[in-house]
Design an enzyme around this catalytic site. Structure first.
Site, mmCIF file in Angstrom:
data_model
loop_
_atom_site.group_PDB
_atom_site.id
_atom_site.type_symbol
_atom_site.label_atom_id
_atom_site.label_comp_id
_atom_site.label_asym_id
_atom_site.label_seq_id
_atom_site.Cartn_x
_atom_site.Cartn_y
_atom_site.Cartn_z
ATOM 1 N N SER A 156 60.510 13.464 40.590
ATOM 2 C CA SER A 156 60.800 12.032 40.730
ATOM 3 C C SER A 156 62.158 11.674 40.134
ATOM 4 O O SER A 156 62.668 12.333 39.240
ATOM 5 C CB SER A 156 59.716 11.211 40.035
ATOM 6 O OG SER A 156 58.449 11.517 40.568
HETATM 7 N N1 SAH Z 1 55.387 14.275 38.305
HETATM 8 C C1 SAH Z 1 56.366 14.950 39.103
HETATM 9 C C2 SAH Z 1 56.431 14.384 40.484
HETATM 10 C C3 SAH Z 1 55.803 15.285 41.449
HETATM 11 S S1 SAH Z 1 55.799 14.692 43.105
HETATM 12 C C4 SAH Z 1 57.695 14.919 38.408
HETATM 13 O O1 SAH Z 1 57.738 15.071 37.216
HETATM 14 O O2 SAH Z 1 58.728 14.794 39.012
HETATM 15 C C5 SAH Z 1 54.119 14.240 43.295
HETATM 16 C C6 SAH Z 1 53.122 15.345 43.188
HETATM 17 O O3 SAH Z 1 51.856 14.771 43.418
HETATM 18 C C7 SAH Z 1 53.271 16.462 44.209
HETATM 19 O O4 SAH Z 1 53.429 17.675 43.541
HETATM 20 C C8 SAH Z 1 51.950 16.420 44.979
HETATM 21 O O5 SAH Z 1 51.483 17.691 45.346
HETATM 22 C C9 SAH Z 1 51.045 15.763 43.971
HETATM 23 N N2 SAH Z 1 49.832 15.168 44.506
HETATM 24 C C10 SAH Z 1 49.662 14.408 45.617
HETATM 25 N N3 SAH Z 1 48.370 14.065 45.756
HETATM 26 C C11 SAH Z 1 47.709 14.613 44.698
HETATM 27 C C12 SAH Z 1 46.336 14.627 44.288
HETATM 28 N N4 SAH Z 1 45.375 14.034 44.978
HETATM 29 N N5 SAH Z 1 46.024 15.294 43.155
HETATM 30 C C13 SAH Z 1 46.975 15.931 42.422
HETATM 31 N N6 SAH Z 1 48.262 15.965 42.776
HETATM 32 C C14 SAH Z 1 48.632 15.315 43.897
#
Ligand code: SAH
Length: 309
Positions: A156
């Site tokens: 993000s």
């Molecule tokens: N927190 C991260 C952002 C990751 S992007 C950072 O530090 O930048 C969002 C993430 O959410 C992705 O890896 C995606 O696989 C995950 N995601 C989406 N739906 C999800 C769910 N139901 N349970 C767990 N993870 C999920």
């Protein structure tokens, strides 16, 4: 060669623990969000630094700090000596690609964009974001953009990471967060930031290789207060609930009831909601049976999906 541990950032204890801007509260609602995958120019073959670091969690009253221990060689050290993690070694040569100054500039930008919570800003300054990116993108780690981490997911944007945590901390407990839950670990970056403002951080990822990536990204930081889970975050973690704060790093159309039920009373959940048009939503649990919802600002996230892969 191993250097003596150094503290970074300059002690958070030097900063006052003020609170974020107040946020209003409105009617009950529930929803989550979509996503942004930014394309980017890959860079050359710069390797992330061979750094060992330790993140010590905040304990509410005590300010957290980041205490990196580096194994880079002496020539790669910063003359200021305050952040060994800021240096890369490529082909055995010092590579001052990512400097403390660059990270400070990122934090200054985030502050300019409206994030006021000094604990959050300090945590953003403490976490070496470039260590969560693949080497080809590390040179872009401190720009204010989401960047690909593989599997069609992104790390993000720094501003939104800070903003969500700021909103979560703006609670009736003066920012104290004992237990927080993150849905969507991705590469583990936000979990690392959270680990500096909460006593215990639980983070769930549904894509196995990303769960493993986060594990390996966090390992050298030796963060003691993060628990990573592989699973469907829409189910939450009932076995460790209730949570003082929940952050969704992926956008859905609704916040799953399971997550609402796992909020502590007085707890705050921050989530992007929507599909094409997304907004950041704050949900507060005000009693056993009541939640309030406030729409904060537009945002752009990857979609929340059910199940595991
Ligand atoms: N927190 C991260 C952002 C990751 S992007 C950072 O530090 O930048 C969002 C993430 O959410 C992705 O890896 C995606 O696989 C995950 N995601 C989406 N739906 C999800 C769910 N139901 N349970 C767990 N993870 C999920």
């Amino acid at each position: 060669m191993t250097e003596a541990p150094k503290r970074f950032p300059l002690t958070l204890s030097s900063v006052v623990d003020t609170k974020a801007r107040p946020t209003g509260v409105s009617a009950r609602r529930v929803v989550a969000t979509p996503q942004t995958a930014t394309r980017n120019a890959a860079y050359d073959n710069l390797k992330p630094p061979a750094v060992k670091s330790t993140i010590v969690p905040g304990t509410g009253s005590k300010q957290p700090y980041f205490n990196p221990v580096t194994s880079t060689n002496n020539t790669a050290r910063s003359s200021s000596g305050s952040n060994p993690a800021a240096h890369y070694i490529a082909d055995g040569r010092p590579m001052p690609l990512v400097s403390e100054g660059v990270r400070k500039a990122m934090v200054a930008r985030i502050a300019k964009q409206g994030v006021r919570d000094v604990s959050v800003l300090a945590a953003m300054e403490a976490v070496p974001r470039h260590m969560f990116m693949e080497s080809g993108l590390a040179s872009q780690a401190y720009i204010d953009a989401s960047l690909p981490i593989g599997h069609h997911q992104t790390i993000s944007q720094p501003y939104i990471v800070a903003r969500m945590i700021e909103v979560m901390r703006d609670n009736q407990q003066g920012g104290v967060l004992n237990r927080v839950l993150e849905i969507g670990t991705g590469c583990g970056y936000q979990a690392a930031v959270l680990s500096l403002v909460a006593k215990e951080v639980y983070s769930i990822e549904r894509i196995k290789p990303l769960h493993e990536l986060a594990r390996s990204n966090l390992r050298p930081l030796r963060v003691a207060n993060i628990r990573l889970h592989y699973g469907d975050g829409m189910l939450g973690l009932p076995q460790v609930a209730p949570f003082d704060g929940i952050i969704l790093a992926a956008a859905g159309l609704e916040v799953p009831q399971a997550l609402l039920d796992q909020m502590a009373i007085g707890g705050r959940l921050v989530a992007p909601m929507g599909s094409r048009h997304q907004v950041l939503q704050l949900i507060e649990r005000i009693s056993k049976f009541d939640w309030t919802s406030t729409t904060l600002e537009d945002c752009h996230f990857v979609p929340l999906r059910s199940g595991i892969i």
